[in-house]
Design a protein around this motif. Structure first.
Motif, PDB file in Angstrom:
ATOM      1  N   THR A 278       0.847  -1.198   0.000  1.00  0.00           N
ATOM      2  CA  THR A 278       0.000   0.000   0.000  1.00  0.00           C
ATOM      3  C   THR A 278       0.881   1.247   0.000  1.00  0.00           C
ATOM      4  N   GLY A 279       0.300   2.407  -0.296  1.00  0.00           N
ATOM      5  CA  GLY A 279       1.121   3.619  -0.299  1.00  0.00           C
ATOM      6  C   GLY A 279       0.363   4.927  -0.405  1.00  0.00           C
ATOM      7  N   VAL A 280      -0.898   4.885  -0.854  1.00  0.00           N
ATOM      8  CA  VAL A 280      -1.567   6.145  -1.176  1.00  0.00           C
ATOM      9  C   VAL A 280      -1.803   7.017   0.062  1.00  0.00           C
ATOM     10  N   GLN A 281      -1.915   6.383   1.234  1.00  0.00           N
ATOM     11  CA  GLN A 281      -2.203   7.144   2.457  1.00  0.00           C
ATOM     12  C   GLN A 281      -0.935   7.671   3.122  1.00  0.00           C
ATOM     13  N   THR A 282       0.216   7.109   2.781  1.00  0.00           N
ATOM     14  CA  THR A 282       1.445   7.453   3.506  1.00  0.00           C
ATOM     15  C   THR A 282       2.407   8.327   2.703  1.00  0.00           C
ATOM     16  N   MET A 283       2.102   8.589   1.416  1.00  0.00           N
ATOM     17  CA  MET A 283       3.034   9.377   0.589  1.00  0.00           C
ATOM     18  C   MET A 283       3.250  10.788   1.129  1.00  0.00           C
ATOM     19  N   LEU A 284       2.154  11.532   1.311  1.00  0.00           N
ATOM     20  CA  LEU A 284       2.284  12.925   1.754  1.00  0.00           C
ATOM     21  C   LEU A 284       2.958  13.000   3.135  1.00  0.00           C
ATOM     22  N   PRO A 285       2.532  12.176   4.115  1.00  0.00           N
ATOM     23  CA  PRO A 285       3.219  12.195   5.409  1.00  0.00           C
ATOM     24  C   PRO A 285       4.725  11.916   5.304  1.00  0.00           C
ATOM     25  N   LEU A 286       5.107  10.897   4.523  1.00  0.00           N
ATOM     26  CA  LEU A 286       6.534  10.562   4.401  1.00  0.00           C
ATOM     27  C   LEU A 286       7.311  11.709   3.767  1.00  0.00           C
ATOM     28  N   LEU A 287       6.720  12.347   2.759  1.00  0.00           N
ATOM     29  CA  LEU A 287       7.428  13.435   2.078  1.00  0.00           C
ATOM     30  C   LEU A 287       7.496  14.679   2.959  1.00  0.00           C
ATOM     31  N   LEU A 288       6.405  14.955   3.704  1.00  0.00           N
ATOM     32  CA  LEU A 288       6.449  16.079   4.650  1.00  0.00           C
ATOM     33  C   LEU A 288       7.540  15.858   5.679  1.00  0.00           C
ATOM     34  N   ASN A 289       7.636  14.619   6.123  1.00  0.00           N
ATOM     35  CA  ASN A 289       8.665  14.273   7.095  1.00  0.00           C
ATOM     36  C   ASN A 289      10.062  14.493   6.513  1.00  0.00           C
ATOM     37  N   ALA A 290      10.229  14.134   5.248  1.00  0.00           N
ATOM     38  CA  ALA A 290      11.525  14.361   4.580  1.00  0.00           C
ATOM     39  C   ALA A 290      11.806  15.855   4.475  1.00  0.00           C
ATOM     40  N   VAL A 291      10.746  16.647   4.268  1.00  0.00           N
ATOM     41  CA  VAL A 291      10.906  18.111   4.244  1.00  0.00           C
ATOM     42  C   VAL A 291      11.359  18.591   5.621  1.00  0.00           C
ATOM     43  N   ILE A 345      -4.525   2.647   8.748  1.00  0.00           N
ATOM     44  CA  ILE A 345      -4.611   2.453   7.297  1.00  0.00           C
ATOM     45  C   ILE A 345      -6.051   2.123   6.874  1.00  0.00           C
ATOM     46  N   LEU A 346      -6.632   2.961   6.022  1.00  0.00           N
ATOM     47  CA  LEU A 346      -8.027   2.806   5.618  1.00  0.00           C
ATOM     48  C   LEU A 346      -8.179   1.905   4.391  1.00  0.00           C
ATOM     49  N   SER A 347      -7.068   1.585   3.752  1.00  0.00           N
ATOM     50  CA  SER A 347      -7.087   0.613   2.672  1.00  0.00           C
ATOM     51  C   SER A 347      -7.653  -0.700   3.219  1.00  0.00           C
ATOM     52  N   ARG A 348      -8.437  -1.423   2.400  1.00  0.00           N
ATOM     53  CA  ARG A 348      -9.103  -2.637   2.899  1.00  0.00           C
ATOM     54  C   ARG A 348      -8.124  -3.658   3.453  1.00  0.00           C
ATOM     55  N   CYS A 349      -6.929  -3.726   2.893  1.00  0.00           N
ATOM     56  CA  CYS A 349      -5.991  -4.756   3.362  1.00  0.00           C
ATOM     57  C   CYS A 349      -5.356  -4.396   4.710  1.00  0.00           C
ATOM     58  N   GLY A 350      -5.433  -3.130   5.123  1.00  0.00           N
ATOM     59  CA  GLY A 350      -5.123  -2.770   6.501  1.00  0.00           C
ATOM     60  C   GLY A 350      -3.681  -2.892   6.964  1.00  0.00           C
ATOM     61  N   TRP A 351      -2.726  -2.754   6.047  1.00  0.00           N
ATOM     62  CA  TRP A 351      -1.335  -2.764   6.512  1.00  0.00           C
ATOM     63  C   TRP A 351      -0.480  -1.848   5.644  1.00  0.00           C
ATOM     64  N   THR A 352       0.638  -1.430   6.224  1.00  0.00           N
ATOM     65  CA  THR A 352       1.587  -0.572   5.509  1.00  0.00           C
ATOM     66  C   THR A 352       3.006  -1.006   5.864  1.00  0.00           C
ATOM     67  N   PRO A 353       3.925  -0.963   4.908  1.00  0.00           N
ATOM     68  CA  PRO A 353       5.319  -1.294   5.236  1.00  0.00           C
ATOM     69  C   PRO A 353       5.965  -0.226   6.123  1.00  0.00           C
ATOM     70  N   PHE A 354       5.282   0.892   6.311  1.00  0.00           N
ATOM     71  CA  PHE A 354       5.861   1.993   7.093  1.00  0.00           C
ATOM     72  C   PHE A 354       5.352   2.030   8.542  1.00  0.00           C
ATOM     73  N   ALA A 355       4.653   0.964   8.974  1.00  0.00           N
ATOM     74  CA  ALA A 355       4.212   0.915  10.382  1.00  0.00           C
ATOM     75  C   ALA A 355       5.432   1.087  11.280  1.00  0.00           C
ATOM     76  N   GLY A 356       5.305   1.974  12.282  1.00  0.00           N
ATOM     77  CA  GLY A 356       6.424   2.218  13.191  1.00  0.00           C
ATOM     78  C   GLY A 356       7.248   3.439  12.832  1.00  0.00           C
ATOM     79  N   THR A 357       7.029   3.995  11.641  1.00  0.00           N
ATOM     80  CA  THR A 357       7.798   5.172  11.225  1.00  0.00           C
ATOM     81  C   THR A 357       7.254   6.431  11.898  1.00  0.00           C
ATOM     82  N   ARG A 358       8.157   7.205  12.534  1.00  0.00           N
ATOM     83  CA  ARG A 358       7.748   8.454  13.179  1.00  0.00           C
ATOM     84  C   ARG A 358       7.681   9.565  12.135  1.00  0.00           C
ATOM     85  N   ILE A 359       6.582  10.316  12.175  1.00  0.00           N
ATOM     86  CA  ILE A 359       6.324  11.344  11.173  1.00  0.00           C
ATOM     87  C   ILE A 359       6.132  12.692  11.847  1.00  0.00           C
TER      88      ILE A 359
END
Ligand code: NCD
Ligand code: ZN
Ligand code: ZN
Length: 393
Positions: A278-291, A345-359
């Motif tokens: 999955t990725g659509v829900q975590t892109m903006l947070p990850l990029l903001l964090n990189a900013v 995660i609101l995606s039906r499959c309910g998981w993200t590879p970024f679980a645990g990442t501080r944002i």
């Protein structure tokens, strides 16, 4: 109503030009409601859906069927890809105006779409309207077979970087010859970035996408994540990952390749487990964090997640906060910190590879065409409130 945005960042809604929402055909993984819900919560107000559904989006009837589904379920705005096959060359050209772009799989991935031979690839490149991008999944099927025949077990070896380079070189050569727009999906290696850089300097009309998966994860994470980190193209070495950041200037778009699969599917034996995260829900947070970490500027992110996607895919009323454009707006608290978890995660499959990442930096409110659709964890948008995008030309 007056919205108080003191202390908040006011951003244009992000455009994710690479999602797989699995509708129709695999709605146990995701559907147009759950997929767009995840997008909305992640500050993504426009998505382009890939054609590797069941049936694949490779004809007018299949496109019409998918559009009807999205029309009743979507909560953000949407457009579609048309899938290339060996035989739909003329038909694809006639329905080009109804879609954002063509997607052509040069190497096999999830689903059945695949075009490997020179002749149909060349004919698609020269027949599909030259101004509409053809987006390629550039991995070479023949190389994949060779490495498979060698019995290589490790995923990264079975999908070697050289397979991507071969396919990319071929796609660039045909794009140069035909003078068409080519957009390269999920570029992952330094060598591919070099090839694209050279081609751009020569005047080839090529642009490229990098995913947050390959920007923020590498093959060490693949070992940690196991099957959950399995994706096409695979997570690469640390040095290839670093090259993507070094070549950030020539990356045109960041797209998530949001490719949900259920936990049960991922927990099968390695060779059977499907590829994608999955990725659509975590892109903006990850990029903001990189900013916030000073890795990249906010302007550079907006260019790749809003401005360039709208320009490349001809999205008429999208692309910036300005008069004449839709008021797709994201309010972000740049100071708020939180940890990503699977429960969010609101995606039906309910998981993200970024679980645990501080944002650092949290999406607070999201407006779609001026209407408040998401408010601090509450979804206000109704299924069907999302609208199809209009295309230039
Ligand atoms: C995608 C999927 O599951 O639809 N999988 C992936 O590993 N990226 C297909 C694709 O984009 O190749
Ligand atoms: Zn792909
Ligand atoms: Zn994809």
């Amino acid at each position: 109503d007056v919205i108080d945005a003191e202390g908040l960042l006011v951003l244009p809604g992000f455009i994710d030009t690479h999602v797989h929402f699995r509708d129709p055909g695999a709605t146990h993984k995701e559907d147009f409601y759950t997929g767009t819900l995840a997008a909305l919560a992640g500050g993504v107000t426009t998505i382009l859906d890939m054609p590797n559904t069941q049936p694949p989006t490779d004809s007018l009837p299949h496109l019409t069927e998918k559009a009807a589904i999205a029309g009743t379920k979507a909560v953000v705005d949407y457009g579609f890809y048309l899938g290339a096959t060996d035989t739909n060359i003329e038909e694809a050209a006639t329905i080009a105006r109804e879609v954002a772009a063509m997607k052509l799989y040069m190497g096999s991935s999830t689903g059945s779409l695949l075009v490997t031979e020179f002749s149909p690839i060349y004919r698609h490149f020269s027949t599909f309207p030259l101004e509409k991008p053809i987006v390629v999944h550039a991995e070479d099927e023949q190389s994949l077979k060779y490495f498979g025949a060698l019995g290589l077990q490790d995923h990264n070896q079975a999908r070697p970087p050289v397979s991507a380079q071969i396919a990319l070189s071929r796609a660039i050569a045909i794009a140069e010859k035909t003078g068409r727009r080519l957009h390269v999906a999920h570029t992952t290696t330094q060598r591919e970035m070099e090839l694209i850089h050279e081609a751009k300097q020569k005047g080839v009309r090529v642009t490229c996408e990098v995913t947050p998966l390959h920007l923020f994860l590498n093959e060490e994470d693949q070992h940690r994540l196991g099957n959950f980190g399995k994706v096409n193209p695979p997570l690469r070495s640390k040095s290839d990952q670093a090259a993507l950041w070094r070549y950030f200037n020539i990356i045109d778009t960041i797209g998530t390749d949001h490719a949900p699969h259920t936990r049960e599917e991922k927990e099968q034996p390695y060779s059977k487990a499907p590829s994608g995260m999955t990725g659509v829900q975590t892109m903006l947070p990850l990029l903001l964090n990189a900013v916030s970490q000073g890795k990249v500027s906010l302007e550079a992110v907006i260019e790749r997640c809003v401005v360039n996607p709208a320009e490349i895919f001809g999205l008429k009323t999208k692309g910036a906060l300005q008069v004449g454009k839709d008021a797709d707006i994201v309010l972000v608290n740049p100071e708020e910190e939180y940890v990503i978890s699977n429960e969010q995660i609101l995606s039906r499959c309910g998981w993200t590879p970024f679980a645990g990442t501080r944002i650092k930096g949290k999406v607070q409110r999201v407006f779609v065409r001026g209407t408040l659709a998401y408010d601090q964890g509450r979804v206000l948008a109704q299924p069907g409130s999302g609208k199809p995008v209009a295309y230039q030309g």
